[in-house]
Write a protein that holds these residues in place. Structure first.
Motif, short mmCIF file in Angstrom:
data_model
loop_
_atom_site.label_atom_id
_atom_site.label_comp_id
_atom_site.label_asym_id
_atom_site.label_seq_id
_atom_site.Cartn_x
_atom_site.Cartn_y
_atom_site.Cartn_z
N ILE A 132 0.76 -1.09 0.11
CA ILE A 132 0.07 0.03 -0.02
C ILE A 132 0.96 1.29 -0.01
O ILE A 132 1.61 1.71 0.86
CB ILE A 132 -0.98 0.08 1.11
CG1 ILE A 132 -1.75 -1.33 1.43
CG2 ILE A 132 -1.81 1.09 1.18
CD1 ILE A 132 -2.50 -1.44 2.48
N VAL A 133 0.90 1.93 -1.06
CA VAL A 133 1.57 3.22 -1.38
C VAL A 133 0.94 4.36 -0.70
O VAL A 133 -0.53 4.67 -1.27
CB VAL A 133 2.34 3.41 -2.56
CG1 VAL A 133 1.43 3.29 -3.69
CG2 VAL A 133 3.29 4.54 -2.47
N VAL A 134 1.28 5.08 0.26
CA VAL A 134 0.53 6.32 0.72
C VAL A 134 1.36 7.49 0.53
O VAL A 134 2.45 7.66 1.19
CB VAL A 134 0.33 6.17 2.23
CG1 VAL A 134 -0.68 7.22 2.97
CG2 VAL A 134 -0.23 4.48 2.79
N PRO A 135 1.04 8.43 -0.48
CA PRO A 135 1.72 9.62 -0.36
C PRO A 135 1.34 10.62 0.45
O PRO A 135 0.03 10.87 0.81
CB PRO A 135 1.31 10.24 -1.78
CG PRO A 135 -0.07 9.50 -2.12
CD PRO A 135 0.09 8.26 -1.46
N ALA A 136 2.03 11.43 1.23
CA ALA A 136 1.92 11.98 2.28
C ALA A 136 2.72 13.52 2.28
O ALA A 136 3.79 13.51 2.12
CB ALA A 136 2.20 11.15 3.59
N TRP A 137 1.86 14.76 2.42
CA TRP A 137 2.54 15.60 2.63
C TRP A 137 1.66 16.49 3.75
O TRP A 137 0.45 16.73 3.75
CB TRP A 137 2.49 16.71 1.36
CG TRP A 137 3.09 17.84 1.58
CD1 TRP A 137 4.40 18.19 1.70
CD2 TRP A 137 2.38 19.37 1.98
NE1 TRP A 137 4.54 19.60 1.92
CE2 TRP A 137 3.29 20.40 2.01
CE3 TRP A 137 0.95 19.67 1.96
CZ2 TRP A 137 3.11 21.44 2.11
CZ3 TRP A 137 0.74 21.00 2.06
CH2 TRP A 137 1.47 21.95 2.19
N ASN A 138 2.48 16.85 4.70
CA ASN A 138 2.00 17.45 6.02
C ASN A 138 0.60 16.63 6.42
O ASN A 138 -0.55 17.36 6.60
CB ASN A 138 1.69 18.78 5.75
CG ASN A 138 3.00 19.81 5.76
OD1 ASN A 138 4.08 19.01 5.93
ND2 ASN A 138 2.89 20.80 5.59
N GLU A 139 0.76 15.18 6.54
CA GLU A 139 -0.45 14.68 7.18
C GLU A 139 -0.14 14.26 8.52
O GLU A 139 -0.74 13.18 8.86
CB GLU A 139 -0.71 13.33 6.03
CG GLU A 139 -0.83 13.81 4.72
CD GLU A 139 -2.18 14.20 4.22
OE1 GLU A 139 -3.17 14.36 5.20
OE2 GLU A 139 -2.37 14.36 3.25
N GLY A 140 0.32 14.82 9.39
CA GLY A 140 0.84 14.33 10.79
C GLY A 140 -0.46 14.18 11.57
O GLY A 140 -0.50 13.25 12.62
N ALA A 141 -1.62 14.87 11.14
CA ALA A 141 -2.79 14.77 11.87
C ALA A 141 -3.61 13.59 11.81
O ALA A 141 -4.33 13.32 12.67
CB ALA A 141 -3.68 15.94 11.70
N VAL A 142 -3.08 13.03 10.69
CA VAL A 142 -4.19 11.78 10.28
C VAL A 142 -3.44 10.54 9.94
O VAL A 142 -3.90 9.52 10.00
CB VAL A 142 -5.17 12.21 8.96
CG1 VAL A 142 -5.93 13.41 9.38
CG2 VAL A 142 -4.09 12.52 7.98
N ILE A 143 -1.92 10.79 9.78
CA ILE A 143 -1.60 9.49 8.94
C ILE A 143 -1.34 8.46 10.09
O ILE A 143 -1.43 7.24 9.91
CB ILE A 143 0.02 9.70 8.70
CG1 ILE A 143 0.73 8.91 7.82
CG2 ILE A 143 0.88 10.42 9.85
CD1 ILE A 143 0.04 8.41 6.60
N GLY A 144 -0.98 8.66 11.46
CA GLY A 144 -1.05 7.67 12.57
C GLY A 144 -2.23 6.85 12.37
O GLY A 144 -2.34 5.51 12.41
N ALA A 145 -3.41 7.17 12.55
CA ALA A 145 -4.80 6.83 12.40
C ALA A 145 -5.05 6.29 11.42
O ALA A 145 -5.41 4.96 11.14
CB ALA A 145 -5.83 7.86 12.83
#
Length: 497
Positions: A57-70
């Motif tokens: 599962i590839v997850v592109p993330a930019w400033n997703e600190g609020a949601v990435i853990g969940a």
């Protein structure tokens, strides 16, 4: 017949043709929705079977600190074997705590979570994805690749429902149903929810029947390894429509793309017109690239794919050219009116009665494909075309009621001149509604925007707002304006129902 008479008849015929172009999207939409019931018989389920490949599962993330853990936690709780899952978060040079959060989860689940960080960010989602895909393809572990967004929520059985289609080697990619899932919905997210019901579980079912899919959902697309390698081992980076181009390339390489309506993914959508405008402008400009790039595919039959089918082409162009069709139809009606042609009223009624009946059919059938969302947004389903458009439909269906009976309630009798002005305003309302929608965007930035912007959208209709955005994409394309990736701001409003 003298020259003036010939000219008048010529102009009349031209105006009739222009006016009747308004029937093209109406008929195309109606016919596409007629296909939906056939999905019960023409589908891929007979070739699907339980299949649990190793999925990266590839997850592109930019400033997703609020949601990435969940998001990582929810992925690890999917109804899917833990040892067959790897979550690869590709951090696009975030400036918040995103990489730190992912490292924390990587320490907890070293066999399932991996962080890849790009030092140079801001190049767009496709570049971020490719950074991850290159690393994933370096070994043979991955058998299927799931591309998703950092903030979406996959319902527990969604991945399992998607992978079963890959049991058939003829299938290259599978798309899920992206559903608007904000916990605190406002007027705009409710309209988006209705739009998604009509465009995904409804029309994409029809595309399954037609054998040609227009677009894999950007936040929910599953590819077999073989398909990924066949299309070049990377996502297109030359346009803003990487998901659509990937969808087309998959089918052009001879593999099927399947929409799985029972695999649901909840996503957070823009709550303000400005955010929606940026998102859809990016989509519309990407579609312009797709239309040009695949110009030799449209309306040309092929043994390898069904992208060249007549119905698929009509559906694509009736949506992409809808603002042009709206303007052309109004020009034709106004021309007939000033030519004093007896066709003007007849053509107008044919157009709007057809639109009203087709919309009612689409509305009812589309709503049945997702009753849960439809029940919660019933008022916005009714108001989807806009209050003014509903009045125009009523005028076409029952002219004595709107032009005689209603004014009579207030003791008013409309003169011939007044009727002419009302008729003229009615004929030009279609393109004018796009202007009203554009004004809603402007109004949103003012102090009165909190109530004025929604009022204007309710008046003009959500569809007119989307058409205004598409029209803006024409302007940007003609001006060769720089195409930039404007990321939709997400703050973690998605919640399970």
């Amino acid at each position: 017949m003298d020259v003036l008479s010939v000219l008048a008849w010529t102009l009349t015929i031209v105006c009739v043709v222009l006016a009747l172009t308004g029937l093209v999207p109406v008929v195309a939409n109606f016919v596409v929705f007629l296909m939906i019931p056939f999905h019960a018989f023409i589908n891929h389920y007979r070739d699907a079977k339980p299949y649990l490949p190793r999925v990266a599962i590839v997850v592109p993330a930019w400033n997703e600190g609020a949601v990435i853990g969940a998001s990582i936690d929810r992925l690890l709780r999917l109804d899917y074997p833990r040892d067959a899952l790897r979550i690869v978060v590709v951090d696009d040079a975030s400036t918040d705590a995103t990489p730190d959060v992912v490292r924390e989860w990587q320490a907890r689940y070293p066999d399932n979570v991996m962080l890849l960080r790009r030092e140079k960010g801001g190049e767009g989602k496709a570049h971020t994805l490719n950074h991850g895909i290159r690393e994933i393809l370096k070994d043979d572990w991955m058998e299927a690749l799931l591309i998703m967004d950092a903030d979406v929520i996959y319902l527990p059985d969604s991945l399992r429902r998607m992978t079963r289609h890959l049991a058939d080697p003829a299938v290259g990619a599978v798309s899920a149903y992206i559903r608007e899932g904000s916990a605190d919905r406002n007027y705009l997210t409710k309209f988006i929810g209705v739009e998604y019901v009509l465009s995904q579980p409804a029309s994409r079912r029809a595309q399954n029947v037609l054998g040609a899919q227009a677009c894999l959902a950007g936040g929910a697309q599953l590819h077999s390894r073989d398909n990924l390698v066949a299309i070049g081992g990377q996502i297109d980076t030359s346009s803003l429509a990487e998901d659509t181009i990937t969808t087309f390339e998959t089918q052009l390489h001879g593999r099927r793309v399947v929409f799985e309506p029972h695999a649901e993914v909840l996503a957070e959508e823009p709550r303000a017109i400005e955010g929606l405008w940026k998102q859809r402008l990016r989509w519309a400009r990407g579609n312009a690239t797709v239309t040009e790039r695949y110009r030799k595919v449209w309306f040309r039959r092929s043994e390898n794919h069904h992208l060249g089918g007549v119905m698929f082409g009509l559906e694509w162009f009736s949506l992409w050219l809808l603002p042009v069709i709206m303007v052309a139809s109004s020009v034709g009606l106004v021309g007939l009116l000033f030519l004093h042609s007896e066709f003007a009223t007849t053509v107008f009624r044919v157009l709007w009665i057809s639109a009203a009946l087709a919309y009612l059919f689409v509305l009812i059938l589309g709503s049945l494909t997702d009753p849960h969302t439809s029940r919660r947004a019933l008022g916005h389903i009714v108001l989807f075309p806009g209050i003014a458009n509903m009045l125009v439909m009523l005028t076409a269906l029952f002219p004595p009621v709107t032009l005689v009976w209603l004014p009579g309630l207030f003791g008013v009798t409309l003169s011939e001149q007044a009727l002419f002005v009302i008729t003229l305003c009615t004929y030009v309302w279609i393109p004018l509604s796009m202007v009203v929608a554009w004004l809603a965007r402007k109004a949103e930035r003012t102090r009165a925007g909190r109530w004025l912007a929604p009022t204007l959208v309710y008046l003009a209709g959500y569809g007119s707002l989307l058409c205004a955005i598409t029209f803006d994409s024409y302007v940007k394309e003609l001006a060769h304006a720089e195409a930039t990736w404007d990321k939709t701001e997400k703050v973690g409003r998605v919640a399970l129902d």
